[in-house]
Scaffold this active site. Structure first.
Site, PDB file in Angstrom:
ATOM      1  N   ASP A 283      24.173  60.280   6.485  1.00  0.00           N
ATOM      2  CA  ASP A 283      25.449  59.619   6.540  1.00  0.00           C
ATOM      3  C   ASP A 283      26.101  59.835   7.957  1.00  0.00           C
ATOM      4  OD1 ASP A 283      28.048  58.876   5.420  1.00  0.00           O
ATOM      5  OD2 ASP A 283      27.462  59.267   3.359  1.00  0.00           O
TER       6      ASP A 283
ATOM      7  N   HIS B 179      25.278  57.440  10.245  1.00  0.00           N
ATOM      8  CA  HIS B 179      26.278  56.477  10.151  1.00  0.00           C
ATOM      9  C   HIS B 179      27.200  56.549  11.305  1.00  0.00           C
ATOM     10  CE1 HIS B 179      25.177  55.639   5.728  1.00  0.00           C
ATOM     11  NE2 HIS B 179      24.348  55.594   6.442  1.00  0.00           N
TER      12      HIS B 179
END
Ligand SMILES: *[C@@H]1O[C@H](CO)[C@@H](O)[C@H](O)[C@H]1NC(C)=O
Ligand SMILES: *[C@@H]1O[C@H](CO)[C@@H](O)[C@H](O)[C@H]1NC(C)=O
Ligand SMILES: *[C@@H]1O[C@H](CO)[C@@H](O)[C@H](O)[C@H]1NC(C)=O
Ligand SMILES: *[C@@H]1O[C@H](CO)[C@@H](O)[C@H](O)[C@H]1NC(C)=O
Ligand SMILES: *[C@@H]1O[C@H](CO)[C@@H](O)[C@H](O)[C@H]1NC(C)=O
Length: 395
Positions: free
Chosen positions: A218, A241
């Site tokens: 993430d 991310h």
């Protein structure tokens, strides 16, 4: 006579100060508190006892030692201050592991695996590894999953050298801390592991994160509400991310983020790079945020402001308000993207994005073409007049 008594008393005080000096630098080795360190035996109780001794012990700088070549198996543990000294060091030379799967956790509903609360002057250093063994959590997609290392109200916190592997959720969360320095750490989890943010920061001031590697599933770093003066330098991010401000403004939240500086970072095979995301319906502001000197290696969305960020619960959110975004700089982005729509500035019609600067943007696709720029409700300026020609409506 009285004078010489006073001198004697002063000498006595001086001597007791010197004696205190001797207990400075005291070590508390977990093995001396009954830890086996074989990676199989539950060492939680020994670790808590060692912490209690360290936290309550005398002296200004005490060290809780996890020695080399030992692996401590820990169930969820919570360490609470305040401690008697101004500083506590956890010397992590050995490793720490979580129970191997969710069924073996004493309570897998905990939000945190290892947590520290109101411990000021905490230093976590060493070359040891913290393995959250998160895969059984990821597979079951349970909503409640523990963060590996959680720090709440720990002022003057330093973390350096350590490696965190396979956290069930976030690797590190920093909440309500002032003066934090994190450097030379490695945070590692598979690209497809859900919600394994590298470092989550909220309600904190003066946070420095530098020279670290974050490869995770993430956000490499997520800067949430309540943060000011955040400095992020020389981070290798990817997979992951990217480095995100937000998400801000969920459920009408009044978000406040300011003075964020991200410099000399690399985004390698990331889904995003520099990102600011807010929910429709929020309030407050995100301002004075800069991303500078950024290297991109096949990064999908290198520059993205998304003020229409919605999750499944809020698809119907009306845009009657928004977190106001202003004074944002994206300067010196170079490298590659696989994505034709690499740059997106999707701002709220209510607040618009104000005072956005985009300079020195040199992003190319595999075929050498320049990607497209999509802009909505943005005011700002750029030296890259060809690339950014249709972006700013106030030009
Ligand atoms: C550690 O200290 C806390 C707080 O004083 C206490 O509640 C706990 O029982 C202690 N634990 C151990 C294992 O000594
Ligand atoms: C940010 O951190 C870097 C690396 O630690 C440092 O060189 C720089 O001076 C810091 N910038 C600010 C504004 O604190
Ligand atoms: C913007 O933030 C930086 C730190 O990132 C700070 O040094 C600077 O003073 C801030 N500028 C304003 C106008 O507040
Ligand atoms: C980028 O990531 C790839 C794949 O993980 C790796 O092989 C490569 O060395 C990285 N490049 C840089 C410059 O770090
Ligand atoms: C942009 O990057 C490409 C590839 O690295 C390079 O050849 C080109 O000179 C750069 N352009 C500018 C204006 O810096």
């Amino acid at each position: 006579m009285q004078d010489s008594d006073a001198i004697k008393l002063r000498i006595l005080i001086l001597i007791s100060f010197l004696c205190f000096g001797f207990v400075n630098g005291q070590n508390y080795n977990v093995l001396n508190f009954g830890a086996k360190g074989d990676g199989q035996t539950d060492d939680s109780k020994a670790f808590v006892e060692a912490w209690n001794a360290t936290c309550g012990g005398e002296g200004d700088m005490k060290t809780l030692l996890i020695p080399t070549d030992k692996t401590l198996l820990l169930q969820p543990v919570a360490f609470e201050g305040p401690c008697t000294s101004t500083s506590i060091k956890i010397q992590l030379d050995g490793d720490i592991v979580a129970p191997s799967n969710q069924k073996a956790w004493s309570n897998s509903q905990f939000e945190m695996w290892i947590s520290f609360t109101t411990v000021s002057g905490l230093i976590v250093v060493g070359s040891g590894k913290i393995n959250g063994c998160g895969s059984s959590f990821w597979e079951q997609k349970v909503s409640q999953r523990p963060t590996a290392l959680h720090f709440t109200k720990c002022d003057n916190l330093r973390i350096s050298g350590i490696t965190s592997i396979d956290s069930p959720k976030n690797h590190i969360s920093i909440k309500a801390c002032e003066n934090v320095a994190i450097s030379n750490i490695n945070l590692l989890a598979p690209e497809e592991s859900p919600n394994t943010d590298g470092i989550d920061i909220s309600d904190s001031t003066n946070v420095n994160i530098f020279e670290s590697t974050i490869q995770t599933g993430d956000d490499c770093i997520a800067i949430n509400t309540g943060n000011t003066n955040i400095n992020i330098t020389r981070i290798n991010c990817g997979p992951g991310h990217g480095i995100s401000v937000g998400s801000l403004g969920a459920n009408g939240e009044n978000a406040i983020v300011s003075d964020v500086q991200v410099t000399s970072c690399t985004f390698n095979q990331t889904t995003n790079g520099a990102r600011i995301k807010t929910f429709p319906g929020g309030q407050g502001y995100a301002r004075n945020i800069s991303f500078e000197d950024i290297t991109l290696i096949n990064a999908k969305n290198p520059i993205i402001i998304d003020q229409h960020y919605v999750n499944t619960q809020r698809l119907d959110a009306a845009e009657d308000s928004a977190v106001a975004i202003s004074s944002i700089k994206f300067i010196g982005f170079r490298g590659t993207t696989p994505n034709e729509n690499a740059i997106t500035l999707d701002c709220s019609a209510t607040t618009r994005c104000k005072d956005v600067v985009m300079d020195g943007i040199n992003i190319t696709m595999a075929d050498g073409e320049k990607p497209k720029v999509e802009c909505k409700n943005v005011d700002g300026k750029s030296e890259d007049t060809i690339l950014m020609r249709d972006c700013f409506q106030n030009a």
